[in-house]
Design an enzyme around this catalytic site. Structure first.
Site: not given
Length: 172
Positions: A97, A147-148, A162
């Protein structure tokens, strides 16, 4: 088990969907499930928020195992490679969102998608968020929040996730 919009699903041989699982398959490009895929009990696959807001697509490669209580939210496209292993309660969410000065928008979203390479293992209750690409043969530790993106062979732990060396013994 409950399957809605079954016409949007193409399954391979030996597919297993566990009891009490729910699949809402309404999507722009459908769901494709390879041979010998297992999706365990109480899984939830949601490809649409409503009939007016379908997600993109879901592809699950051959020989992949998705543990019980897993959640796959298909806003953007999700591609899961062959021979992946997901523990119980894994969550993939391919939508986010928008956040503005006025707060979080209920209707404005981004849908970049998720790609998970072949042979990747994702531990119990790990979460993979929109826009992430994981290379082949990655290992995601239990409870991690990815998240990445990370390349082939990465071992990921923590919140946010990580990369660590596979032989690391730093208390994780």
């Amino acid at each position: 088990m409950s399957v809605q919009y079954a016409r949007c699903i193409e399954v391979g041989r030996g597919f297993y969907l566990g009891d009490r699982s729910r699949v809402l398959a309404l999507s722009l490009d459908g769901i494709r499930i390879g041979d010998r895929v297992t999706i365990r009990e109480n899984a939830w696959i949601q490809c649409a928020s409503s009939p007016y807001n379908p997600g993109q697509s879901l592809s699950i490669g051959e020989g992949t195992y998705i543990g019980p209580y897993s959640v796959i939210g298909v806003g953007g496209p999700i591609e899961i490679g062959p021979r992946c292993q997901f523990g119980a309660g894994v969550t993939l969410i391919a939508e986010n969102h928008d956040v503005t000065e006025a707060g979080v928008s209920a209707s404005e979203v981004t849908r970049r998608g998720i790609s998970i390479g072949s042979g990747t293992w994702i531990g119990h209750r790990a979460t993979v968020l929109d826009g992430v690409t994981l290379g082949s043969n990655c290992v995601v530790g239990a409870g991690a929040v990815v998240t990445k993106s990370f390349p082939d062979g990465s071992t990921l732990v923590g919140v946010p996730a990580r990369r660590i060396d596979r032989g690391a013994t730093d208390g994780v």
